[in-house]
Write a protein that holds these residues in place. Structure first.
Motif, mmCIF file in Angstrom:
data_model
loop_
_atom_site.group_PDB
_atom_site.id
_atom_site.type_symbol
_atom_site.label_atom_id
_atom_site.label_comp_id
_atom_site.label_asym_id
_atom_site.label_seq_id
_atom_site.Cartn_x
_atom_site.Cartn_y
_atom_site.Cartn_z
ATOM 1 N N GLY A 184 0.817 -1.203 0.000
ATOM 2 C CA GLY A 184 0.000 0.000 0.000
ATOM 3 C C GLY A 184 0.853 1.256 0.000
ATOM 4 O O GLY A 184 2.075 1.206 -0.182
ATOM 5 N N ILE A 185 0.197 2.386 0.207
ATOM 6 C CA ILE A 185 0.879 3.680 0.273
ATOM 7 C C ILE A 185 0.373 4.426 1.506
ATOM 8 O O ILE A 185 -0.832 4.446 1.780
ATOM 9 C CB ILE A 185 0.604 4.540 -0.979
ATOM 10 C CG1 ILE A 185 1.108 3.849 -2.253
ATOM 11 C CG2 ILE A 185 1.268 5.913 -0.841
ATOM 12 C CD1 ILE A 185 0.776 4.613 -3.526
ATOM 13 N N VAL A 186 1.283 5.031 2.233
ATOM 14 C CA VAL A 186 0.911 5.917 3.329
ATOM 15 C C VAL A 186 1.562 7.274 3.083
ATOM 16 O O VAL A 186 2.596 7.365 2.428
ATOM 17 C CB VAL A 186 1.334 5.362 4.704
ATOM 18 C CG1 VAL A 186 0.641 4.041 4.995
ATOM 19 C CG2 VAL A 186 2.844 5.201 4.795
ATOM 20 N N ALA A 187 0.927 8.313 3.627
ATOM 21 C CA ALA A 187 1.473 9.669 3.499
ATOM 22 C C ALA A 187 1.374 10.339 4.870
ATOM 23 O O ALA A 187 0.363 10.964 5.185
ATOM 24 C CB ALA A 187 0.712 10.468 2.443
ATOM 25 N N PRO A 188 2.399 10.187 5.708
ATOM 26 C CA PRO A 188 2.347 10.766 7.057
ATOM 27 C C PRO A 188 2.163 12.281 7.014
ATOM 28 O O PRO A 188 2.800 12.971 6.227
ATOM 29 C CB PRO A 188 3.703 10.388 7.651
ATOM 30 C CG PRO A 188 4.129 9.172 6.891
ATOM 31 C CD PRO A 188 3.629 9.409 5.496
ATOM 32 N N LYS A 189 1.299 12.748 7.872
ATOM 33 C CA LYS A 189 1.000 14.179 7.942
ATOM 34 C C LYS A 189 1.151 14.646 9.387
ATOM 35 O O LYS A 189 1.205 13.841 10.313
ATOM 36 C CB LYS A 189 -0.414 14.435 7.412
ATOM 37 C CG LYS A 189 -0.542 14.116 5.916
ATOM 38 C CD LYS A 189 -1.971 14.191 5.428
ATOM 39 C CE LYS A 189 -2.736 12.912 5.719
ATOM 40 N NZ LYS A 189 -2.293 11.784 4.878
#
Length: 262
Positions: A184-189
Motif C-alpha cells: 500500500g501507500i501511506v502519506a504521514p501528515k
C-alpha cells in the motif's frame, strides 16, 4: 532522547516512524525563519526547479548557525545512534522547499540507491530524519511511503536526468505497482515540528504541490562511521567527506539561540 522498543520495532518492520511535535512550534518557527535568506542566496548549494523556484538547499548547517545546531541536536542524533548501533556522521543535510503551486515531483526512489551508486556507500546503514517546517496535509505534496518496501533491499533503478532539475536513481512503474500491491501507500501528515525517521531503502516519492501552502522539510541524513562513502564524484556539499562522529549539543540549543537574538 531514546526511542521506545515499540518505535524501534515499527522502524524495523514498517520502515519508518512518526514522532508528532518532536520539536515545538517555536523551534519550528525559528528554523523556518531562516529560509527566506537561504532561498535568496546565489551559491552552488541552492538548487532551483525548472520554474526557477528553489527546490533544495544543501549543507545549510555549514553556513547558518541555527541549522548548525539542528545538525547536532540530540533529538535527532541520539535516535540515529540507537537505530544504527554506532556513532554517526553527517552524510547529507538538505532542505527541500516544495513551494506552493510550484513544488515539483520527487519520483519513486530509494535513497540508498543514489548513495550507493553515486557515493559508493557500502551498506544501507544510513537513515533519513525529516523535520516538518510547515504543517503537512494531504494537499501540499506530502511524502509517500510504501510500507515494508525496505525489506526488498536495494532495487534496480534507472538514472533519471530529465524529469526534474535534480538527477535521481528512480524505480520503474511496474516495480512500484508490485510493491504497492504488497504494502500500500501511506502519506504521514502532521504539524510543523513533527519528525519522520525512515530507512534508506524505503521506497518513497512525493507529488507536485498544487496547493497554496508551502511544504518545507529539513532532512538530516546520518550514516554509520563504519560505513563511510568510497566515491567522491559528487560535490562535498551534497555528499559530505568529513566522517567525524557528530558531537551532540544540549537539548535546549535552539532555545538558547532564540534567547540570544531576542
Amino acid at each position: 532522547m531514546k526511542l521506545t522498543q515499540e518505535q524501534i520495532k515499527a522502524y524495523d518492520e514498517e520502515g519508518y516512524i512518526v514522532l508528532p511535535s518532536l520539536f515545538s512550534q517555536q523551534e519550528a518557527r525559528l528554523m523556518k525563519s531562516r529560509l527566506p535568506a537561504l532561498y535568496q542566496m546565489s551559491r552552488d548549494e541552492v538548487i532551483k526547479e525548472k520554474s526557477g523556484v528553489v527546490r533544495t538547499v544543501f549543507a545549510a548547517h555549514t553556513f547558518d548557525e541555527v541549522f548548525a545546531r539542528v545538525a547536532s541536536h540530540p533529538r535527532l542524533i541520539e535516535p540515529a545512534r540507537q537505530l544504527l548501533n554506532s556513532e554517526v556522521y553527517m552524510h547529507q543535510f538538505k532542505i527541500n522547499a516544495k513551494a506552493a503551486f510550484n513544488g515539483d515531483v520527487w519520483q519513486w526512489h530509494q535513497d540508498f540507491g543514489t548513495w550507493h551508486q553515486d557515493d559508493g556507500m557500502p551498506e544501507a546503514r544510513a537513515m533519513n530524519i525529516a523535520i516538518f517546517l510547515d504543517d503537512v496535509n494531504e494537499f501540499n505534496g506530502p511524502l509517500m511511503f510504501i510500507p515494508r518496501s525496505h525489506k526488498e533491499g536495494r532495487l534496480d533503478a534507472s538514472h533519471d536526468l530529465t524529469t526534474t532539475s535534480y538527477p535521481l536513481w528512480t524505480l520503474d512503474n511496474a516495480k512500484v505497482a508490485e510493491l504497492v500491491e504488497q504494502g500500500g501507500i501511506v502519506a504521514p501528515k502532521g504539524v510543523a515540528g513533527t519528525v519522520l525517521i525512515f530507512q534508506s531503502t524505503l521506497v518513497h516519492a512525493s507529488s507536485p504541490n498544487l496547493s497554496p501552502w508551502d511544504r518545507n522539510t529539513l532532512y538530516v541524513t546520518t550514516n554509520s562511521v563504519e560505513n563511510a562513502i568510497r566515491k567522491f564524484q559528487r560535490p562535498d556539499y551534497i555528499a559530505h567527506r568529513d566522517f567525524t562522529p557528530i558531537h551532540t549539543l544540549d537539548d535546549t540549543c535552539l532555545d538558547e539561540f532564540h534567547q540570544a537574538v531576542a
